[in-house]
Design an enzyme around this catalytic site. Structure first.
Site, mmCIF file in Angstrom:
data_model
loop_
_atom_site.group_PDB
_atom_site.id
_atom_site.type_symbol
_atom_site.label_atom_id
_atom_site.label_comp_id
_atom_site.label_asym_id
_atom_site.label_seq_id
_atom_site.Cartn_x
_atom_site.Cartn_y
_atom_site.Cartn_z
ATOM 1 N N GLU A 242 0.837 -1.210 0.000
ATOM 2 C CA GLU A 242 0.000 0.000 0.000
ATOM 3 C C GLU A 242 0.870 1.259 0.000
ATOM 4 O OE1 GLU A 242 -3.262 -0.243 2.860
ATOM 5 O OE2 GLU A 242 -4.116 -1.937 1.783
ATOM 6 N N GLU B 201 -5.022 -8.803 -0.460
ATOM 7 C CA GLU B 201 -5.818 -8.494 0.743
ATOM 8 C C GLU B 201 -7.268 -8.395 0.328
ATOM 9 O OE1 GLU B 201 -4.519 -5.388 3.423
ATOM 10 O OE2 GLU B 201 -2.415 -5.839 2.960
HETATM 11 O O1 AHR Z 1 -5.201 -6.097 6.795
HETATM 12 C C1 AHR Z 1 -5.087 -4.964 7.600
HETATM 13 C C2 AHR Z 1 -4.439 -3.788 6.873
HETATM 14 O O2 AHR Z 1 -5.252 -3.387 5.814
HETATM 15 C C3 AHR Z 1 -3.115 -4.049 6.224
HETATM 16 O O3 AHR Z 1 -2.046 -3.930 7.100
HETATM 17 C C4 AHR Z 1 -3.038 -2.991 5.177
HETATM 18 O O4 AHR Z 1 -2.261 -3.376 4.072
HETATM 19 C C5 AHR Z 1 -4.490 -2.759 4.821
HETATM 20 O O5 AHR Z 1 -4.799 -1.412 4.786
#
Ligand code: AHR
Length: 528
Positions: A207, A330
C-alpha cells in the site's frame, strides 16, 4: 468509423457473453418458500486453471495474530512445536494453504528483518507503529519459514520499502536463499538453518499509496523499478517480483504501474475490503446486523467482480499475454471493532454471512483466474475475516474456515463455465443475483460445483445438467444455519459446520437440487 464499429462489436460481444453465463430473472414473489433456477455446466468449454494460490492466506504482525494466535513460545503450557501452537497449525494444515504472506500489511514497511533473527532473548523489542503494542521479535524469519514448512505453504515475503533500503531487501533475500559461503548465508547457518529456503514470492512494499509511504503512482513506479532490480535469485531460487497495485476503483494506479513498470514485475496487487456500510467510520457490526446489512454486505462484496474486470482490462492493454498476475493479496470482510476489544487488534467474530462472503469471492476469483493468480484473505488468525480464533488455550474454527476447506477441491482444477439462470434477491432498491455458482474439473477428471444461495429466506430449487453427457451421481456438503449471524464461539464451537448434502434427486440426465436459504454447497458430480 471502423474503430467505432469494432468498439461497438466488442461491447455487444461482452454483453452477450455476460448474458450467456448469468441470466437474472426478476425477483420471485416474496411469500414463496423456494425459487427456481437452472444451471448448465459447460463441460465442453473448459477454461483456465484455477491457480492454487487463490486460496492463499495472510499473517501480519497485528493484534493477536502472530503472538498468541500462532506463536506461543517453546515454554508455553499451550501445546506447541518449536513455539508454534499445535491446535492452530493442525487446523490450518487441513486447508492445504498454498501460499502465506508475511509480515504485513502496513507492518511490512516498518519491519527490519535483522531484528527477528538470532537468539530470541537478544532480539530488540520494537513498538508496532502500525497497530500498537510492542513486538518482541520472537517470531521472525526462521519462525515464519518454519511455519510455512509445517503448513506445506509457499512463502510470500513482503519487503520494506517505506522505511527500508534496497540493500536491506537484497541482504534479506541472500540470507534466506543463498547456499554459498557468503557471510549472510553463514549467519543463517549459525542461526540454525543449514539449507537455504525457497522464497517464490517477494513484494516491494505494501500500500505505497497509503501506509507504505503515501506515494504517487509515478514515483512508486520508479521506486519499484529500483528496488526490484536488487531482488536477486540465489542458488536456484526463482523469485516472482510483486509490485504494489491499487485498491477498489483506483484504476489510475494500475494504469501508471503497468505503463511504467510492467516488464519488471510478475504480479501487481489489488486490495479490496468488504464493509457492510461502505463507511470506514462506521463499518457495521460483525455479529449484530439485520437483513438490510446482510444484503448490503453481499452487494458490496460482489463489487470485487467489477473491480477485477476493470483492473484486468487495463492490464490487458500492456500485457495481453496475461503474464503479470493480478494478486488480490488483501480481501475479506472488515467490521467495526468489537466492544471491549483493542482498536488496533482488528479482532472480529465470523458468522454465516462471512462464509457467504468467502464463497462469493472465491467464485469470482475462479471466473477471473486467467488473470488472478493469487489471492490472500485478510487474515489467517484472530484478525479480520479469520479462519481460526483463539482465546489463550482455546481455539475455534470459523464458518469462513469451512468454506476454504470445502473449496479445496477447486485448487489447481480447470475452471468450467456455467450457464446460470437465477432470480434476483432484492431488498429495497438493492438487487443481487440470488445464486453464485462456480464449477471446475480436477486433474483426475472429477467435476466440482460450488453453489451459494445469497437469499436468507428462500431455498433454491435448481435444475442442473451438463452440456454433454449426463450426471450419474452427486455427493457433497452444505454449510448453513438457522440464523444469518450464526457463529462458532469458544462455548459453542460447533454451531456452524458442514453437513452431508442429501437434498437432490437424479431424474434422467438432470439433477434437481434443493439448496437451502443462506447456504454454501460444494458437490462432486459423477458424469458420463
Ligand atoms: O489487513 C489490515 C491492513 O489493511 C493491512 O495492514 C493494510 O495493508 C491494509 O490497509
Amino acid at each position: 468509423m471502423q474503430s467505432r464499429l469494432s468498439k461497438l462489436t466488442f461491447f455487444v460481444c461482452i454483453a452477450a457473453c455476460l448474458l450467456s453465463s448469468l441470466v437474472t430473472l426478476p425477483a420471485r414473489a416474496q411469500n414463496a418458500e423456494t425459487y427456481k433456477a437452472t444451471l448448465v455446466v459447460r463441460v465442453d468449454q473448459p477454461k483456465w486453471p484455477i491457480n492454487r494460490n487463490i486460496y492463499g492466506q495472510f499473517a501480519e504482525h497485528l493484534g493477536r495474530l502472530v503472538y498468541e494466535g500462532l506463536w506461543v513460545g517453546e515454554n508455553s503450557p499451550i501445546p506447541n512445536t518449536r513455539g508454534l501452537r499445535n491446535d492452530a497449525v493442525s487446523a490450518l494444515k487441513e486447508l492445504h494453504i498454498p501460499v502465506l504472506r508475511w509480515p504485513g500489511g502496513c507492518f511490512a514497511d516498518e519491519y527490519h528483518w535483522r531484528d527477528g533473527i538470532g537468539p530470541r532473548d537478544k532480539r530488540p523489542r520494537r513498538p508496532n507503529n502500525s497497530w500498537g503494542g510492542v513486538d518482541t521479535n520472537a517470531f521472525g524469519t526462521h519462525e515464519f519459514l518454519d511455519l510455512c514448512e509445517m503448513l506445506g505453504a509457499d512463502a510470500y515475503v513482503n519487503g520494506n520499502v517505506g522505511s527500508g533500503t534496497p540493500q536491506e531487501m537484497m541482504d534479506w533475500i541472500e540470507y534466506m536463499t543463498s547456499d554459498t559461503d557468503s557471510d549472510l548465508a553463514n549467519q543463517r547457518r549459525r542461526n540454525g538453518r543449514e539449507k537455504p529456503w525457497k522464497i517464490p514470492y517477494f513484494a516491494v512494499g505494501n500500500e505505497t499509496w497509503g501506509c507504505g509511504g503515501n506515494m504517487r503512482p509515478e514515483y512508486y513506479a520508479d521506486v519499484y523499478r529500483q528496488y526490484a532490480t536488487f531482488i536477486k535469485n540465489h542458488s536456484g531460487n526463482r523469485i516472482q517480483k510483486l509490485a504494489v497495485g491499487g485498491y477498489d476503483q483506483n484504476y489510475n494506479w494500475t494504469e501508471v504501474l503497468m505503463a511504467q513498470a510492467a516488464k519488471y514485475m510478475d504480479g501487481l496487487s489489488l486490495h479490496y475490503y468488504t464493509l457492510p456500510t461502505g463507511d470506514w467510520g462506521k463499518k457495521g457490526s460483525a455479529t449484530q446486523f439485520d437483513e438490510k446489512e446482510w444484503h448490503s454486505t453481499l452487494a458490496r462484496t460482489l463489487r470485487m467482480d467489477e473491480y477485477i474486470q476493470r483492473h484486468s482490462a487495463i492490464m490487458d492493454k500492456y500485457d495481453p499475454q496475461k503474464r503479470v498476475g493480478l494478486m488480490v493479496d488483501e480481501w475479506g470482510a472488515w467490521y467495526d471493532k468489537e466492544p471491549g476489544r483493542d482498536m488496533g487488534a482488528l479482532y472480529q467474530q465470523n458468522t454465516l454471512r462471512d462464509a457467504i462472503v468467502a464463497g462469493i469471492n472465491l467464485n469470482i476469483f475462479h471466473k477471473h483466474a486467467i488473470r488472478v493468480k493469487m489471492a490472500n484473505i485478510a487474515q489467517m488468525v484472530n484478525v479480520l475475516q479469520a479462519m481460526v480464533l483463539t482465546d489463550k488455550e482455546k481455539m475455534v474454527v470459523t464458518p469462513t474456515y469451512y468454506v476454504f476447506k470445502m473449496y479445496r477441491v477447486h485448487q489447481g482444477a480447470t475452471m468450467m463455465p456455467v450457464d446460470l439462470s437465477t432470480p434476483e434477491y432484492k431488498l429495497g432498491d438493492s438487487v443481487v443475483p440470488a445464486l453464485s455458482v462456480s464449477a471446475s474439473r480436477d486433474s483426475a477428471g472429477r467435476l466440482h460445483l460450488s453453489l451459494i444461495n445469497l437469499d436468507p429466506n428462500h431455498a433454491a430449487e435448481i435444475s442442473a445438467s451438463v452440456s454433454s453427457g449426463s450426471i450419474k451421481n452427486a455427493s457433497g456438503e452444505v454449510l448453513t444455519a438457522t440464523t444469518m449471524n450464526a457463529m462458532n464461539t469458544f462455548e459453542q464451537p460447533n454451531a456452524v459446520k458442514p453437513a452431508a448434502f442429501s437434498s437432490y434427486k437424479l431424474q434422467g440426465s438432470q439433477l434437481s437440487l434443493s439448496v437451502p436459504a443462506k447456504s454454501v454447497v460444494v458437490l462432486e458430480l459423477a458424469t458420463n
